[in-house]
Motif scaffolding. Structure first.
Motif, short mmCIF file in Angstrom:
data_model
loop_
_atom_site.label_atom_id
_atom_site.label_comp_id
_atom_site.label_asym_id
_atom_site.label_seq_id
_atom_site.Cartn_x
_atom_site.Cartn_y
_atom_site.Cartn_z
N ALA A 116 -34.43 10.43 79.11
CA ALA A 116 -34.85 11.10 80.34
C ALA A 116 -34.94 12.61 80.17
O ALA A 116 -35.81 13.27 80.75
N GLN A 117 -34.06 13.17 79.35
CA GLN A 117 -34.12 14.61 79.08
C GLN A 117 -35.40 14.99 78.34
O GLN A 117 -35.99 16.04 78.58
N TYR A 118 -35.83 14.12 77.42
CA TYR A 118 -37.09 14.36 76.72
C TYR A 118 -38.27 14.31 77.68
O TYR A 118 -39.18 15.13 77.63
N VAL A 119 -38.26 13.32 78.57
CA VAL A 119 -39.34 13.22 79.55
C VAL A 119 -39.31 14.42 80.48
O VAL A 119 -40.37 14.96 80.86
N HIS A 120 -38.12 14.88 80.84
CA HIS A 120 -38.00 16.06 81.70
C HIS A 120 -38.61 17.29 81.03
O HIS A 120 -39.19 18.15 81.71
N ALA A 121 -38.49 17.37 79.70
CA ALA A 121 -39.12 18.49 78.98
C ALA A 121 -40.63 18.43 79.08
O ALA A 121 -41.31 19.45 79.09
N LEU A 122 -41.17 17.22 79.16
CA LEU A 122 -42.62 17.04 79.30
C LEU A 122 -43.07 17.25 80.74
O LEU A 122 -44.11 17.87 80.99
N ALA A 123 -42.27 16.75 81.67
CA ALA A 123 -42.61 16.84 83.09
C ALA A 123 -41.37 17.27 83.87
O ALA A 123 -40.59 16.43 84.33
N PRO A 124 -41.14 18.58 84.01
CA PRO A 124 -39.90 19.08 84.65
C PRO A 124 -39.67 18.58 86.07
O PRO A 124 -38.53 18.62 86.54
N ALA A 125 -40.71 18.10 86.74
CA ALA A 125 -40.53 17.63 88.12
C ALA A 125 -39.79 16.30 88.18
O ALA A 125 -39.28 15.92 89.24
N ILE A 126 -39.71 15.58 87.06
CA ILE A 126 -39.04 14.28 87.04
C ILE A 126 -37.54 14.48 86.86
O ILE A 126 -37.11 15.04 85.84
N PRO A 127 -36.72 14.04 87.79
CA PRO A 127 -35.26 14.23 87.67
C PRO A 127 -34.68 13.33 86.57
O PRO A 127 -35.12 12.19 86.38
N VAL A 128 -33.70 13.83 85.87
CA VAL A 128 -33.17 13.15 84.69
C VAL A 128 -32.41 11.89 85.05
O VAL A 128 -32.69 10.79 84.54
N PRO A 269 -51.29 19.04 73.07
CA PRO A 269 -50.67 18.55 74.31
C PRO A 269 -50.64 17.03 74.40
O PRO A 269 -49.64 16.45 74.82
N ALA A 270 -51.73 16.39 73.99
CA ALA A 270 -51.76 14.93 74.01
C ALA A 270 -50.78 14.34 73.00
O ALA A 270 -50.08 13.37 73.27
N GLY A 271 -50.74 14.96 71.81
CA GLY A 271 -49.82 14.50 70.79
C GLY A 271 -48.38 14.69 71.20
O GLY A 271 -47.52 13.84 70.93
N PHE A 272 -48.09 15.80 71.87
CA PHE A 272 -46.73 16.06 72.35
C PHE A 272 -46.31 15.02 73.39
O PHE A 272 -45.19 14.50 73.34
N ALA A 273 -47.22 14.69 74.29
CA ALA A 273 -46.92 13.68 75.31
C ALA A 273 -46.68 12.33 74.66
O ALA A 273 -45.76 11.59 75.05
N PHE A 274 -47.50 12.00 73.65
CA PHE A 274 -47.32 10.72 72.96
C PHE A 274 -45.99 10.69 72.21
O PHE A 274 -45.31 9.66 72.17
N PHE A 275 -45.60 11.82 71.61
CA PHE A 275 -44.33 11.88 70.90
C PHE A 275 -43.16 11.64 71.86
O PHE A 275 -42.23 10.89 71.55
N VAL A 276 -43.21 12.27 73.04
CA VAL A 276 -42.12 12.14 74.01
C VAL A 276 -42.07 10.73 74.59
O VAL A 276 -41.01 10.09 74.62
N LEU A 277 -43.24 10.22 75.03
CA LEU A 277 -43.26 8.93 75.70
C LEU A 277 -43.26 7.76 74.73
O LEU A 277 -42.52 6.79 74.89
N GLY A 278 -44.11 7.86 73.69
CA GLY A 278 -44.23 6.76 72.75
C GLY A 278 -43.19 6.79 71.66
O GLY A 278 -42.91 5.76 71.03
N GLY A 279 -42.59 7.96 71.40
CA GLY A 279 -41.58 8.08 70.35
C GLY A 279 -40.19 8.13 70.92
O GLY A 279 -39.42 7.16 70.83
N ALA A 280 -39.82 9.27 71.52
CA ALA A 280 -38.45 9.45 72.01
C ALA A 280 -38.10 8.43 73.08
O ALA A 280 -37.06 7.77 73.01
#
Length: 451
Positions: A116-128, A269-280
């Motif tokens: 959740a912390q990784y997703v928060h780094a991608l989308a700060p509006a999402i609470p951890v 940006p697309a690669g970063f999102a894929f790394f966070v969502l598809g990787g972490a």
């Protein structure tokens, strides 16, 4: 006193898990903890020696996983973390290993918070914390549908995660400043070894496949292959990711930081999102999925010996899942998130609880060899006596050092939680141990799979 009729808690479990599925369990149990939660810690301790620390940790874990692999090959059971100690030492030892194995379920919170912390780094509006609870709940419900279905999801998740992590490694390796690695122990050999000792916890997760031996189609072969194979594959990935994690921006900038710092610098940006969502995130939910699959098994085996009421171990005949146990472990797993525990406190509790459990299992492998030599001799995977004893001694020593280092880092809240858990466990033991002692313990079966 009459012998109590114990429930056949394994009757409805399905032998459906294949070697690829078992490899998925092993792989997910390792990767979720190591890459996501501990990379920044390893860099802080070792600087350019972080990749080497992972290699040292893997070598140590392989050594003490060999007797575990031999034990699982000769004695495939349900809930190995209970059954091995109970059958090869005593039911009381089995209860102790089971009880602290249950506490390791707090890894659910650790993994979910990390993701959740990784997703928060991608989308700060999402609470951890709400996101962490959502992830745990979804995969709790998935596991209720049956282990085979859950493991098929795990294989798909594993492929997605590998692609995302290899993208990070491949792009990052082209931007590495190789002079970072001229000194592999810039903070001293002691810190390098300390980091390796801490990282052994991240690599130990492959032992979880010993919990599902009775649900595998070919456990004698698949337990050792998936256990050792999972370690080798996962650590190769660790090293490939550790090199750019420290070598792109330098240790000073990345020490103690999540990999999103480097990923944001090297990926689109697309690669970063894929790394966070598809990787972490996928590695985290894969770890949660495999943890829920295996964590019920020691308790299920303990129910069979009478430590808990038979109703707690009820197995759904349609899906072959212990639904009440899954619910219980889900509640234990999410409690740290609801209570506001930190990631450090959760990691400390899980680490300290797991280490003695693994040590007892390692020693039990020698006990099996001495008491049931014909089972050991018939196992698909076995070692010579001298090599076996050496790996056991080295493994227990490594685990003792690891626990010593981890205990020194426990928070006050983690110490209190461990104390409370121990008191509750002792109370349960006092109330139930006479009942268990009065019940008959089945002898090992002649087929080569003692139960």
């Amino acid at each position: 006193m009459a012998t109590e009729q114990l429930p056949d808690v394994e009757a409805n479990l399905k032998r459906s898990i294949t070697l690829p599925q078992a490899m998925g369990v092993s792989f997910h149990q390792i990767v979720g903890g190591g890459v996501i939660a501990l990379m920044g810690t390893a860099i802080a301790l070792t600087g350019g020696g972080a990749p080497l620390a992972f290699v040292i940790a893997a070598a140590a874990v392989v050594v003490y996983s060999l007797p575990l692999a031999a034990l699982g090959s000769a004695m495939p059971v349900t809930g190995g973390r209970y059954t091995y100690a109970a059958r090869l030492f005593s039911p009381t030892w089995g209860f102790a290993t089971m009880w602290f194995s249950v506490l390791v379920t707090v890894q659910l919170s650790l993994m979910a918070l990390a993701g959740a912390q990784y997703v928060h780094a991608l989308a700060p509006a999402i609470p951890v914390r709400p996101l962490a609870l959502l992830v745990m709940t979804v995969f709790f419900l998935t596991n209720l549908a049956g282990s085979t279905f859950s493991n098929r999801i795990g294989i798909v998740l594993g492929v997605i995660m590998l692609v995302a992590f290899l993208l990070y490694a491949g792009v990052g390796l082209r931007q590495v400043q190789w002079e970072t690695f001229t000194d592999l122990a810039p903070h001293g050999t002691g810190n390098l070894l300390t980091a390796a000792a801490l990282l052994t916890f991240a690599v130990t997760g492959s032992s979880a496949v010993a919990e599902i031996g009775r649900e595998m189609k070919q456990p004698g072969r698949d337990i050792p292959v998936s256990m050792i194979g999972g370690i080798v594959i996962a650590v190769a990935l660790y090293v490939l990711m550790a090199i750019p994690s420290v070598g792109v921006l330098g240790a000073e900038q990345t020490a103690g930081k999540p990999m999103t710092l480097v990923a944001d610098n090297i990926l689109s940006p697309a690669g970063f999102a894929f790394f966070v969502l598809g990787g972490a995130m996928v590695s985290v939910i894969g770890h949660i999925n495999s943890l829920l699959l295996t964590a019920t098994k020691p308790v299920l085996a303990a129910v069979g010996d009478g430590w808990f009421p038979a109703r707690l171990g009820a197995v759904n005949k349609r899906f072959g899942t212990p639904h009440w146990l899954l619910l219980l472990l889900y509640v234990i797993g999410v409690t740290p998130v609801l209570a506001g525990f930190s990631v450090a406190a959760i990691a400390g509790m899980a680490s300290v609880a797991l280490t003695p459990v693994i040590a007892i299992m390692i020693i039990a492998s020698c006990r099996l060899r001495a008491r049931y030599p014909h089972h050991y001799a018939d196992a698909p995977f076995r070692m010579r006596r001298g090599i076996h004893l050496t790996t056991v001694v080295i493994g227990v020593a490594v685990l003792a050092v690891q626990d010593y280092l981890l205990i020194g880092k426990l928070t006050i809240e983690a110490n209190l939680a461990l104390l409370l858990w121990t008191i509750v466990g002792f109370t349960v033991w006092v109330l139930r141990h006479r009942r268990v002692a009065a019940a008959s313990t089945p002898a090992p079966a002649a087929s080569g799979s003692p139960a």
